[in-house]
Structures are given as C-alpha cells and as structure tokens.
Design an enzyme around this catalytic site. Structure first.
Site, short mmCIF file in Angstrom:
data_model
loop_
_atom_site.label_atom_id
_atom_site.label_comp_id
_atom_site.label_asym_id
_atom_site.label_seq_id
_atom_site.Cartn_x
_atom_site.Cartn_y
_atom_site.Cartn_z
N LEU A 254 0.82 -1.22 0.00
CA LEU A 254 0.00 0.00 0.00
C LEU A 254 0.85 1.26 0.00
O LEU A 254 0.49 2.27 -0.62
CB LEU A 254 -0.94 0.02 1.22
CG LEU A 254 -2.16 -0.92 1.22
CD1 LEU A 254 -3.06 -0.57 2.39
CD2 LEU A 254 -2.93 -0.85 -0.09
N HIS A 255 1.99 1.22 0.69
CA HIS A 255 2.77 2.46 0.81
C HIS A 255 3.41 2.90 -0.51
O HIS A 255 3.90 4.03 -0.61
CB HIS A 255 3.82 2.35 1.92
CG HIS A 255 5.03 1.53 1.57
ND1 HIS A 255 6.22 1.66 2.26
CD2 HIS A 255 5.25 0.58 0.62
CE1 HIS A 255 7.11 0.82 1.74
NE2 HIS A 255 6.54 0.16 0.76
N ASP A 256 3.38 2.05 -1.53
CA ASP A 256 3.93 2.42 -2.84
C ASP A 256 3.08 3.45 -3.56
O ASP A 256 3.55 4.09 -4.51
CB ASP A 256 4.02 1.19 -3.75
CG ASP A 256 5.13 0.23 -3.34
OD1 ASP A 256 6.07 0.65 -2.64
OD2 ASP A 256 5.05 -0.96 -3.71
N PHE A 311 3.24 6.85 0.05
CA PHE A 311 3.57 7.31 1.40
C PHE A 311 3.14 6.26 2.42
O PHE A 311 2.20 5.50 2.20
CB PHE A 311 2.88 8.64 1.72
CG PHE A 311 1.37 8.61 1.66
CD1 PHE A 311 0.61 8.35 2.80
CD2 PHE A 311 0.70 8.82 0.46
CE1 PHE A 311 -0.77 8.32 2.76
CE2 PHE A 311 -0.70 8.78 0.40
CZ PHE A 311 -1.43 8.54 1.55
#
Length: 346
Positions: A254-256, A311
């Site tokens: 998900l953070h990508d 983020f």
C-alpha cells in the site's frame, strides 16, 4: 540532547549527521559477505579475512573496519590487532549469513546498490515532488525493475529482507484458527506464504505477483519444501482480481501508492474475501501522534525517492480507508521492531 548538567551537547547532531558513515560500513560488510565468510569459518583473523576478500587497503584500515563493526555489535572480537580473532555477533549470525534461511541482507544489498545513491537527491525530491531513482530518465520504476532480471532479483530479495522480521512475527502471532487459505498479493519471492505455511500447518497459501517474479517464487518455495501448500499465481493486482482466500495480505504494498490507488487495492482485497475474512497489511505503521515510529516516516520519505506519490501512514489513516471500502472492524498487531499488521475484517 542535554547531558546530566542540563548543558546541550552536539552528540545527537553528530551521530545523525555522520550516520551515512555507519551505514556504509555495514553495507560494505554485507557486500563483501563478511558475515557469511565468518559463519562458514567460525573464527578468522583480520589478515586471513583481508586476504580472502582480496583487499589492498592497509592492515590498520582493515582493523578499523572490523573493529567498528565490533563496536556496533555486529562482530565479537578476542585479542587486539594482529592477534585478534573475529566471529559474528548474534544478530549478524542469524540475519546476515547468506547460507541461512533467515538472511535479510537482501534489503541491505538493495540499499547499497540502489538507494544509497538515490537518497543523495532527497533535497531535489522535496523541491520537486518527483522520484529520484530510475524514473528520472522517464521510466516507470516498476517497469524498469521488472524488465531487468538483475535489478528484479535485487529488488525481490530486498523486499524479502526488509520484511522478514514482520513475516515471521505475523506467522507466529496472528490467530489463524478460523482460516484455511491465504493470498499474499504482491508476494514477491513468496517468503510470507512460506513463513505462514511453516508455522501454521493447516493453512494453504497462494503468492500472487507479476509474471517475471513467478520463477523466483517457485525456486524459493521448492527450497523450503513447501510446494504442496504454497502455490504461485501471476497477474497485475490493479488489472486482475486477486485469488480468493480467507486472508488477503499485502506486505509493503500500500505504501507504494497514493491514496486513490490504496483504496483501489483495499477494494480488490475486500472483493477477494468471504464474510468474516481478514485483510492484513504488514508495514511500518506510523504511530498516530507521529512521534515514535521514525523508521516508518523515513520509509515514507523513501517512497518519495522511489515513487514520488507513495507514502506510509498511521493506523488512523488505515481505519478511515477500511471504513470507506466497507470493512466492519479493524485491529493492529505489533510484529517486530517498527513493523505492525493493520487488520481489517469483512
């Protein structure tokens, strides 16, 4: 930072400011496979190790190199200089010996080979909001990595390394008693599925990633002798439905992406789950007050370097997205170090 007399000292400023010295010493030791060679030989003198590595620096500088690693706790030393014998410290012996399945040096290799240079451009990243990696040449970062077999292998092993502690923690701590199947979306080399299958004999797993990764995953699964309960599947998790399972996991996925893409992926996971199923993200979840998990915030800056718009996030962020997607409840499970599992139940 203040000392006992309440006078400010520059200790922390210098420690952080010179941090790249310490980082490069460890990364260089991993590059030279110092810990792997010491694990194989049990104990070595500096001269024997220097000779085996084929180094041309002075003996004194190699003593400095090894003794700094000892000062950090990565090596243990008996004796001094020419008479010293070096062995691996406990953590290095477990996590930095390439011949052990617990090896996590892949992320350090990627940091050395890719990220160390890219992070020199953090100022430009903050000024422009643009990624500072291969994408500076106009390439899509994932297309560039997945097109190059060498870069792909470095990336896959890097992702495995950075998440190994979290994967083991999840396999041991999560309550699997009500579940039988698991899909790891963006499963890379398949290590999460392997750890779960190893610790939970009743669980069958599918590791799902883009086609170029499948051969690497199959090789890893066969190495662990778990081909009967860990399978591979290929596809694009934006374009294709995820393989249905009782549990869907995304580790450092998900953070990508930006918020819109995060919601899209969470909806994909929701659709792949039965009622009562669990969606799990394993990431460096930032504490809600944004004070404690500094590594999580640094990882978020790494997403600036790597993707520009990706983020890392807090558990409150995850709760908000889970509610939008339609999950009934959420929970957070601390795993290892800065890593946690944020869980949403359908």
């Amino acid at each position: 930072m203040e000392n006992q007399n309440n006078h400010p000292t520059p200790e922390t400023i210098m420690k952080i400011g010179s941090g790249f010295w310490a980082s490069k010493i460890l990364l260089t030791a991993v590059h030279f496979e110092v810990f792997t060679k010491l694990a194989k030989n049990k104990s070595m003198t500096a001269q024997d190790l220097k000779s085996e590595l084929g180094l041309q620096c002075t003996d004194r500088h190699f003593f400095d190199f090894l003794d700094t690693l000892a000062g950090f706790g990565f090596l243990n030393r008996e004796g001094l200089l020419e008479k010293a014998q070096y062995v691996n410290g406990t953590e290095a012996n477990v996590f930095l010996d390439k011949n052990k399945p617990s090896y996590m040096g892949g992320i350090l290799e990627m940091m050395n080979n890719r990220l160390f240079g890219f992070w020199d451009n953090l100022e430009e990243g903050l000024l422009t909001g643009l990624p500072q990696n291969e994408a500076k040449k106009g390439e899509n970062i994932f297309e560039a990595i997945y097109r190059d077999p060498d870069k792909l292998k470095i990336f896959v092993h890097g992702m495995t390394g950075v998440q190994m502690g979290g994967f083991i923690g999840f396999a041991e701590k999560f309550d699997f008693s009500n579940y039988k199947t698991l899909t790891d979306a963006g499963g890379s080399a398949g290590m999460l599925s392997i750890m779960v299958a190893k610790h939970q004999p009743h669980i069958s797993c599918v590791t799902f990633d883009l086609p170029p990764v499948e051969a690497i995953a199959k090789e890893t699964i066969q190495k662990f002798g778990l081909s009967d309960r860990v399978k591979t599947a290929s596809g694009d998790f934006f374009a294709n439905p995820l393989p249905p399972a009782d549990i869907v996991v995304m580790g450092n996925i998900l953070h990508d992406w930006d918020e819109e893409a995060k919601l899209s992926l969470m909806k994909k996971a929701y659709d792949a789950l039965p009622a009562g199923g669990a969606f799990v993200v394993i990431e460096n979840i930032i504490d809600d007050d944004r004070k404690e998990n500094v590594f999580g915030m640094m990882m978020s800056l790494n997403m600036l370097i790597e993707t520009g718009t990706g983020f890392d996030y807090t558990f409150s962020d995850f709760n908000k997205w889970a509610k939008i997607v339609g999950f009934k409840s959420t929970n957070i499970l601390p795993l290892a170090g800065p890593t946690s599992a944020a869980i949403a139940y359908k």
